[in-house]
Design an enzyme around this catalytic site. Sequence first.
Site, PDB file in Angstrom:
ATOM      1  CB  SER A 167      49.413  27.192  31.164  1.00 36.52           C
ATOM      2  OG  SER A 167      48.276  27.379  30.340  1.00 36.52           O
ATOM      3  CG  ASP A 309      39.479  30.383  33.852  1.00 35.67           C
ATOM      4  OD1 ASP A 309      40.519  30.932  34.273  1.00 35.67           O
ATOM      5  OD2 ASP A 309      39.337  30.013  32.677  1.00 35.67           O
ATOM      6  NE  ARG A 340      41.480  35.949  36.461  1.00 35.65           N
ATOM      7  CZ  ARG A 340      41.136  35.247  35.382  1.00 35.65           C
ATOM      8  NH1 ARG A 340      41.097  33.924  35.440  1.00 35.65           N
ATOM      9  NH2 ARG A 340      40.821  35.863  34.258  1.00 35.65           N
TER      10      ARG A 340
END
Length: 430
Positions: A167, A309, A340
């Site tokens: 990240s 995202d 996700r």
Amino acid sequence: MNCVKISPSRLRGEVTIPPSKSLSHRAVISAGLSSGESIIENVMFSQDIIATCSCMEALGVNIEKIKTGDNIYTLKITGCKSFKLQKNEIDCFESGSTLRFFIPISLINENNITFNGKGKLVSRPLDEYYKIFEKQSIEYTNASGNLPLTIDGHLKAGAFDIAGNVSSQFITGLLFALPLLKDNSVIKIIGKLESKGYVDLTLDILNKFSIEVINDNYHSFYIKGNQEYKSKNYRVEGDFSQAAFWLVAGAIGGDISCLDLNANSLQGDKEVLDIINRMNANVSIYDNKINTKLASTKHTIIDGSQCPDIIPVLAVLASVSEGTTEIINAGRLRIKESDRLTAITTELKKLGADIEEKNDGLIINGKPQLNGGEVDSWNDHRIAMSLAVAALKCTNDVIIKDSSCINKSYPTFWEDFRKLGGKINEWNLG
């Protein structure tokens, strides 16, 4: 539990895109680290931004909020150079950015502080920081690797090795803190850096607040010590990660103009424009708005490494586009507010999509229409909003459970959906 029911419809009109959450975090923090007063305009008070403001206030920064629109504020921020903790426990709610940015910031001075959180944030990995703590003999305790995390000590300048594929938030957290330490530091990236766009946003904001960082082609970042943040007035631009929902919605079911977008933005999620162009979307770019209209979209290959995202809503676009779309290099989606990749696969299948989950991506065979049905948001704002866009191409109603999770980043999303002509009903199951 809140739910929404969406009936098939087409959306038309203009929507003002909310201010960038990523830039809002960075501007609020930089202003708080400055001496003097900064004015930060166009800030949406989503749960994540509230978390960051609360953290700044816990460190002794004064923030005056002036409401200027529907959940939009101008902030007068009086920073402080030497933090004095107002409380020893900080709640980051569900904001990964807040947690990962503030851990190094809280250690600029000697402090004993506990970080708490909610939802998936409790278990999101912090190993890159734990390695630093152990190397620098900073004491810390956690709950079997989860929050709450208690830290006792202070950060020391030096060389920091950070993995590039975990990240970029760890890099940004260090970039905020290291200029304020006495000596020089270097951040060395191990492997290929993903989400470069987010690091670019950080470097740009730091530069605006008079902090110098030398970027050696994203392999290393050299930071002089003893620098000083200088206060600045700044307006936050529209958020491409939020605009992505409306850009896709216009392409598959309407005629939508997105306002307050900067076509020259450094935001990594601006890549949505290139991707939907490749998929044959009807895109028009003007001075301060971007329009998409209903089009016959087609397949492509989408690399998720730099824009994780927007992958859920692009999966929706692929599910109703001609041919087979492959999403690659998207493994980091598994450590977001939800997994996700699994979440969007599971829920789009419920709507009738032909989608297959891979270890680090998706394979999607497009269909002209989806069916509809009952789906779950997984308490993930981007999953909920993506499913709302999918409802535009369903033959039957779509019920989305736990729909209030949009408050994390875009509290007015359902209101904007309705203003564009969406057929939507909300209710609370109690």
